[in-house]
Design a protein around this motif. Structure first.
Motif, mmCIF file in Angstrom:
data_model
loop_
_atom_site.group_PDB
_atom_site.id
_atom_site.type_symbol
_atom_site.label_atom_id
_atom_site.label_comp_id
_atom_site.label_asym_id
_atom_site.label_seq_id
_atom_site.Cartn_x
_atom_site.Cartn_y
_atom_site.Cartn_z
ATOM 1 N N THR A 52 39.016 17.358 -11.131
ATOM 2 C CA THR A 52 39.778 18.224 -13.073
ATOM 3 C C THR A 52 38.850 17.342 -13.137
ATOM 4 O OG1 THR A 52 42.304 17.250 -11.756
ATOM 5 C CG2 THR A 52 41.630 17.252 -14.224
ATOM 6 N N VAL A 53 37.971 16.517 -13.750
ATOM 7 C CA VAL A 53 37.071 16.407 -15.040
ATOM 8 C C VAL A 53 36.310 17.077 -15.060
ATOM 9 C CG1 VAL A 53 36.074 14.346 -15.693
ATOM 10 C CG2 VAL A 53 37.658 13.494 -14.953
ATOM 11 N N THR A 54 35.463 17.749 -14.416
ATOM 12 C CA THR A 54 34.462 18.096 -14.010
ATOM 13 C C THR A 54 35.173 19.040 -14.695
ATOM 14 O OG1 THR A 54 33.453 17.739 -11.724
ATOM 15 C CG2 THR A 54 32.675 19.567 -13.232
ATOM 16 N N ALA A 55 36.214 19.931 -14.329
ATOM 17 C CA ALA A 55 37.123 22.288 -15.091
ATOM 18 C C ALA A 55 36.589 21.722 -16.227
ATOM 19 C CB ALA A 55 37.858 22.046 -13.627
ATOM 20 N N PHE A 56 37.008 20.850 -16.201
ATOM 21 C CA PHE A 56 37.990 20.420 -18.154
ATOM 22 C C PHE A 56 36.160 20.431 -19.141
ATOM 23 C CE2 PHE A 56 42.236 18.579 -17.485
ATOM 24 C CZ PHE A 56 42.600 19.855 -18.058
ATOM 25 N N VAL A 76 42.831 26.491 -16.492
ATOM 26 C CA VAL A 76 44.199 26.443 -15.886
ATOM 27 C C VAL A 76 43.637 25.660 -14.620
ATOM 28 C CG1 VAL A 76 44.603 28.310 -14.712
ATOM 29 C CG2 VAL A 76 44.762 28.167 -16.868
ATOM 30 N N LEU A 77 41.805 26.069 -14.184
ATOM 31 C CA LEU A 77 42.129 25.275 -12.635
ATOM 32 C C LEU A 77 42.116 23.880 -12.802
ATOM 33 C CD1 LEU A 77 41.109 25.341 -9.622
ATOM 34 C CD2 LEU A 77 38.439 25.511 -11.128
ATOM 35 N N ALA A 78 41.796 23.223 -13.860
ATOM 36 C CA ALA A 78 41.634 21.914 -14.357
ATOM 37 C C ALA A 78 43.225 21.570 -13.991
ATOM 38 C CB ALA A 78 40.822 21.308 -15.706
ATOM 39 N N ALA A 79 43.746 22.128 -14.496
ATOM 40 C CA ALA A 79 45.118 22.001 -15.008
ATOM 41 C C ALA A 79 46.008 21.848 -13.687
ATOM 42 C CB ALA A 79 45.902 22.498 -15.698
ATOM 43 N N ALA A 80 45.818 22.968 -12.558
ATOM 44 C CA ALA A 80 45.688 23.239 -11.527
ATOM 45 C C ALA A 80 45.517 22.046 -10.524
ATOM 46 C CB ALA A 80 45.835 24.837 -11.069
ATOM 47 N N ALA A 82 44.836 19.177 -11.007
ATOM 48 C CA ALA A 82 45.849 17.547 -11.842
ATOM 49 C C ALA A 82 47.022 17.820 -11.371
ATOM 50 C CB ALA A 82 45.561 17.811 -12.921
ATOM 51 N N GLY A 83 47.857 19.316 -11.658
ATOM 52 C CA GLY A 83 48.915 19.366 -10.186
ATOM 53 C C GLY A 83 48.856 18.602 -8.943
ATOM 54 N N PHE A 84 47.549 19.549 -8.502
ATOM 55 C CA PHE A 84 47.966 19.286 -6.828
ATOM 56 C C PHE A 84 47.100 17.635 -6.412
ATOM 57 C CE2 PHE A 84 45.380 18.888 -3.365
ATOM 58 C CZ PHE A 84 46.362 20.304 -2.671
ATOM 59 N N LEU A 85 47.127 17.045 -7.481
ATOM 60 C CA LEU A 85 46.521 15.468 -7.285
ATOM 61 C C LEU A 85 48.098 14.395 -6.982
ATOM 62 C CD1 LEU A 85 44.027 14.411 -9.722
ATOM 63 C CD2 LEU A 85 44.377 14.482 -7.241
ATOM 64 N N LEU A 86 49.188 15.582 -7.188
ATOM 65 C CA LEU A 86 50.623 15.130 -7.095
ATOM 66 C C LEU A 86 50.782 15.197 -5.793
ATOM 67 C CD1 LEU A 86 52.625 16.069 -10.373
ATOM 68 C CD2 LEU A 86 52.227 14.112 -9.839
ATOM 69 N N HIS A 87 50.131 15.623 -4.729
ATOM 70 C CA HIS A 87 50.829 16.237 -3.649
ATOM 71 C C HIS A 87 49.177 15.672 -3.133
ATOM 72 C CE1 HIS A 87 53.878 18.618 -4.831
ATOM 73 N NE2 HIS A 87 52.936 19.162 -4.990
ATOM 74 N N ASN A 88 48.226 15.251 -3.312
ATOM 75 C CA ASN A 88 47.529 14.906 -2.768
ATOM 76 C C ASN A 88 46.987 13.311 -2.831
ATOM 77 O OD1 ASN A 88 43.869 15.241 -2.667
ATOM 78 N ND2 ASN A 88 44.892 15.578 -1.462
ATOM 79 N N TRP A 89 47.110 13.074 -3.871
ATOM 80 C CA TRP A 89 47.603 11.110 -3.439
ATOM 81 C C TRP A 89 47.279 10.984 -2.815
ATOM 82 C CZ3 TRP A 89 44.646 9.944 -7.838
ATOM 83 C CH2 TRP A 89 44.230 8.202 -7.717
#
Length: 248
Positions: A52-56, A76-80, A82-89
């Motif tokens: 996420t950080v690198t893509a941004f 868009v990739l960075a946002a995706a 970040a959203g995936f972290l909700l499931h991967n956290w």
């Protein structure tokens, strides 16, 4: 996967702007970063946080060059991610896996090459490294550790950055947060150097910090007891039978 990535990388490098020699080196760098991102997906939230950080960061560099065709998809990739972290956290319910991590690494690395193409080989290499410092450090750590241990490079082993941080006693979520913060530091330097707000010498500070991290962790032993505990742990779905991610 490496052969397919190499072919794809050779086809996307803008040789007209980089030149033949620098283009070949850029293709090799894309392959290396893509493989390194795959290796990062070994702990809950780790690849997602760093990605996420690198893509941004790459999106910011593209936006500074008015490359909307790259800045928008990277955002868009960075946002995706970040959203995936909700499931991967931690505790993770889903993992990127080889497909997701390879895709993430390839898109970020190839986009960064496009952004820096034609702006000087040395300076470009410094910016590319700063943007992916944590990923590069993890790859160097694994290669160096396996060479010192006489362990085959292609054989999986729990000796990545996240594994070693866990051995130091860090909580699972801290294993994702700390590398993410470190990646943010490298990305800020890379973006600042790319936009001219900092001199290219600032990249050496990032390289020094990465070298210290690698040298501090490379001698940390990977014992059979720890390996057995990693395999039998049910804390993370990333290492269960239903959703397994290789050690690298």
């Amino acid at each position: 996967p490496l052969a397919g990535t190499a072919v794809a990388a050779a086809l996307v490098v803008p040789y007209g702007e980089t030149g033949a020699v620098a283009g070949v080196l850029a293709a090799g760098w894309i392959v290396a970063v893509t493989a390194a991102f795959r290796g990062m997906d070994h702990a809950d939230g780790l690849a997602g946080a760093v990605g996420t950080v690198t893509a941004f960061g790459v999106a910011a560099c593209a936006a500074a060059e008015l490359m909307d065709g790259i800045a928008v998809p990277l955002s868009v990739l960075a946002a995706a991610l970040a959203g995936f972290l909700l499931h991967n956290w931690h505790p993770a319910r889903a993992a990127l896996g080889a497909g997701g991590s390879l895709f993430t690494g390839f898109v970020i690395a190839s986009a960064a090459v496009f952004v820096r193409a034609g702006q000087g080989t040395g300076a470009g290499a410094g910016v590319l490294f700063a943007l992916t410092a944590v990923v590069c450090a993890d790859a160097v750590l694994v290669v160096l550790a396996r060479r010192l241990a006489r362990w085959p490079l292609t054989r999986g082993r729990p000796d990545h950055l996240g594994h070693r941080l866990r051995r130091l006693g860090l909580a699972p979520r801290a294993v994702a947060v700390l590398p993410g913060v470190a990646a943010l530091g490298g990305v800020l330097v890379g973006v600042a150097v790319h936009t001219g707000r900092m001199s290219g010498g600032a990249v050496w500070w990032v390289a020094a910090a990465a070298a210290v991290l690698v040298l501090a962790l490379v001698r940390l032993p990977v014992t059979p007891v720890f390996r057995a505990r990693q395999r039998s742990s049910s804390v993370s779905p990333q290492v269960t039978e239903q959703l397994r991610v290789r050690n690298g």
